[in-house]
Design a protein around this motif. Structure first.
Motif, PDB file in Angstrom:
ATOM      1  N   SER A 146      44.183  45.051  34.991  1.00 34.98           N
ATOM      2  CA  SER A 146      43.660  45.866  33.888  1.00 34.98           C
ATOM      3  C   SER A 146      42.447  46.701  34.271  1.00 34.98           C
ATOM      4  N   LYS A 147      42.068  46.695  35.546  1.00 35.36           N
ATOM      5  CA  LYS A 147      41.041  47.622  36.022  1.00 35.36           C
ATOM      6  C   LYS A 147      41.681  48.844  36.670  1.00 35.36           C
TER       7      LYS A 147
ATOM      8  N   TYR B  20      39.215  55.604  32.090  1.00 36.12           N
ATOM      9  CA  TYR B  20      40.553  55.078  31.828  1.00 36.12           C
ATOM     10  C   TYR B  20      41.477  56.206  31.383  1.00 36.12           C
TER      11      TYR B  20
ATOM     12  N   THR C 210      48.782  49.140  32.115  1.00 37.18           N
ATOM     13  CA  THR C 210      48.348  48.130  33.076  1.00 37.18           C
ATOM     14  C   THR C 210      48.863  46.757  32.663  1.00 37.18           C
ATOM     15  N   LYS C 211      48.874  45.835  33.643  1.00 40.37           N
ATOM     16  CA  LYS C 211      49.352  44.473  33.423  1.00 40.37           C
ATOM     17  C   LYS C 211      48.262  43.484  33.852  1.00 40.37           C
ATOM     18  N   SER C 212      48.206  42.355  33.158  1.00 40.58           N
ATOM     19  CA  SER C 212      47.204  41.342  33.491  1.00 40.58           C
ATOM     20  C   SER C 212      47.717  39.965  33.086  1.00 40.58           C
TER      21      SER C 212
ATOM     22  N   ALA D 169      46.718  39.825  27.391  1.00 34.45           N
ATOM     23  CA  ALA D 169      46.514  41.128  26.755  1.00 34.45           C
ATOM     24  C   ALA D 169      45.127  41.195  26.115  1.00 34.45           C
TER      25      ALA D 169
ATOM     26  N   ALA E 273      40.938  42.731  26.785  1.00 34.99           N
ATOM     27  CA  ALA E 273      40.058  43.631  27.539  1.00 34.99           C
ATOM     28  C   ALA E 273      38.638  43.441  27.027  1.00 34.99           C
TER      29      ALA E 273
ATOM     30  N   MET F 140      37.564  47.771  31.665  1.00 31.58           N
ATOM     31  CA  MET F 140      38.932  47.286  31.715  1.00 31.58           C
ATOM     32  C   MET F 140      39.760  47.967  30.621  1.00 31.58           C
ATOM     33  N   SER F 141      41.046  48.201  30.927  1.00 32.38           N
ATOM     34  CA  SER F 141      41.952  48.757  29.933  1.00 32.38           C
ATOM     35  C   SER F 141      42.568  47.613  29.130  1.00 32.38           C
TER      36      SER F 141
ATOM     37  N   PRO G 156      45.583  45.673  28.643  1.00 30.76           N
ATOM     38  CA  PRO G 156      46.819  45.533  29.404  1.00 30.76           C
ATOM     39  C   PRO G 156      47.921  44.840  28.611  1.00 30.76           C
TER      40      PRO G 156
ATOM     41  N   GLN H 212      41.625  38.015  37.377  1.00 31.48           N
ATOM     42  CA  GLN H 212      41.986  38.007  35.964  1.00 31.48           C
ATOM     43  C   GLN H 212      42.843  36.795  35.609  1.00 31.48           C
TER      44      GLN H 212
END
Length: 357
Positions: free
Chosen positions: A107-108, A120, A130-132, A135, A137, A142-143, A145, A187
Motif C-alpha cells: 500500500s505504499k 498517491y 494497491t494490495k496489502s 484494507a 491505511a 499509504m494508499s 489497499p 505490512q
C-alpha cells in the motif's frame, strides 16, 4: 586472530567481499518499463570504481502492482534481465559484488514521480489498486489497499521466487528481500497494519508467515552458495503497544537464520516520518548490534554512517559485520578509497585513478 576492521574481507556463503563497506539500496526512479539503462550503469558502476565491497540495488519490483512508481526498476519479466547482466559484469570487473534487492511496496505503491511529489495516484489518474495484508491505511504515506486473498498471497510468493531466479540469471552474487520500511512484508508482520484473522494474521507466527515462507522457497531454489539477505525494520518507531519492537526482530532474525538467511540489515521505521531530533550518527546501529548478539547472525548496520572512523569502529567493535551507507555514497562515490587513505589501509585503486590516490 587478527582484529577486524573496515577493510577486512567478509565471507558470506560462497561470496567473499573485499571489505565491509556496502552501498545501500537507493531508489533512482529512472527505469523505463522496469528496465535499467545508462543512469543505473553510471550510478552503480561509479561506486564499484570507488571501492565498495558490496553494491545492493534499489528495490526491484517483483510485479507491476508491487511498484512504488511507474519509474521503478524491476525483475517481473525476462526482458529486464539483460540490463542487469551488463551492469553486473562491469561491477565484477572492479572487484565488487552485487546483491539484487527484490521487493513489493504494497500500500505504499502507486505514486507519482518524485519530481511530482510522490503523490498517491488513483487508478483513474494513472495509478493502480494497491494490495496489502489488510484494507487499512492508517498513515498519510499509504494508499487504501485491497486485502490480499489467500490466492493473491500465493501469487506474490511465486512472483518473489521467479524474480529471484531472474536475479540468478542476471549474474547477481546475492539476493536481499526487502522486508522493512513499511513495504508489503512489513505490512504483514506489523500488528499496526495486519488485521487478518486467517493463517497470515493475528499471532506473531502468522504475521511473519509470508516472509518466512518466501525466504524458505527462495533459499530452496537459488544456488546453495548464494547468500540470502533480509532487510528488516527493527522497530516501527511508534508509541503504540501493538508496534513492532526490537525484541520481535531478534526472534524473527533467529527464525530466518534457521531457514538459511545469512545476514540481516537492521533498518527501522517506514510508516511515519521520524522526528529529526532522533536522527544522529549511527542512530540505528544498536539494532544491528542487538540482533547480531542475540540471534547469532551476521548483520548490516545503517543509519547516518558518514565517516571513515565511524564505519571502522562499527566493524572493529563487533557491532555489525557490514557498514551499509546511502547518502554518503551519493555525496562521495569514492568513499572507500578516501576511507582507506584516512585509515591507512592498502587497497587496490583502478589504474586509471591511481594518480589521484
Amino acid at each position: 586472530m587478527a582484529t577486524l576492521n573496515l577493510f577486512s574481507p567478509l565471507q558470506i556463503r560462497g561470496m567473499t567481499l573485499k571489505n565491509r563497506i556496502a552501498v545501500s539500496p537507493m531508489q533512482q526512479f529512472s527505469a523505463v518499463n522496469g528496465k535499467v539503462g545508462h543512469w543505473h550503469m553510471v550510478h552503480l558502476g561509479s561506486r564499484a570504481v570507488g571501492g565498495a565491497g558490496l553494491i545492493i540495488t534499489e528495490s526491484l519490483s517483483v510485479n507491476k502492482e508491487g511498484r512504488s512508481t511507474h519509474y521503478d526498476a524491476g525483475l517481473w519479466n525476462d526482458g529486464q534481465i539483460a540490463g542487469w547482466r551488463t551492469i553486473n559484469k562491469f561491477i565484477h570487473e572492479q572487484g565488487a559484488k552485487t546483491a539484487a534487492q527484490i521487493a513489493h511496496f504494497g500500500s505504499k505503491g502507486s505514486r507519482s514521480h518524485p519530481n511530482d511529489g510522490l503523490q498517491y495516484l488513483t487508478p483513474e489518474n494513472g495509478g493502480w489498486l494497491t494490495k496489502s495484508s489488510s484494507a487499512v491505511a492508517p498513515f498519510n504515506n499509504m494508499s487504501l489497499p485491497k486485502e490480499l486473498s489467500l490466492r493473491g498471497i500465493q501469487k506474490i510468493r511465486k512472483d518473489f521466487s521467479t524474480a529471484a531466479l531472474r536475479a540468478v540469471a542476471a549474474g547477481f552474487d546475492a539476493i536481499e528481500l526487502h522486508a522493512g520500511h513499511g513495504y508489503l512484508f512489513h505490512q504483514f508482520y506489523s500488528n499496526i497494519i495486519n488485521q487478518r484473522t486467517d493463517k497470515y494474521g493475528g499471532s506473531f507466527e502468522n504475521r511473519i508467515r509470508l516472509l518466512v515462507e518466501t525466504a524458505e522457497e527462495i533459499r530452496r531454489i537459488i544456488p546453495q552458495t548464494m547468500p540470502l539477505l533480509v532487510r528488516l525494520s527493527a522497530v516501527d518507531y511508534l508509541e503504540d503497544e501493538r508496534a513492532w519492537k526490537i525484541e520481535d526482530s531478534v526472534i524473527l532474525a533467529g527464525i530466518l537464520k534457521q531457514i538459511g538467511v545469512d545476514l540481516i540489515t537492521a533498518s527501522a521505521g517506514g510508516f511515519v516520518f521520524l522526528d529529526k531530533a532522533r536522527v544522529y550518527p549511527s542512530y540505528q546501529v544498536p539494532f544491528a548490534e542487538k540482533i547480531k548478539a542475540e540471534a547469532s547472525i551476521l548483520t548490516g548496520a545503517v543509519g547516518a554512517i558518514t565517516e571513515a572512523a565511524q564505519a571502522d569502529e562499527i566493524i572493529a567493535s563487533g557491532k555489525a559485520d557490514l557498514a551499509i551507507m546511502a547518502r554518503e555514497f551519493l555525496r562521495d562515490p569514492y568513499f572507500p578509497l578516501h576511507a582507506a587513505n584516512i585509515l591507512g589501509a592498502k587497497v587496490d585503486v583502478p589504474f586509471q585513478y591511481k594518480r589521484a590516490f
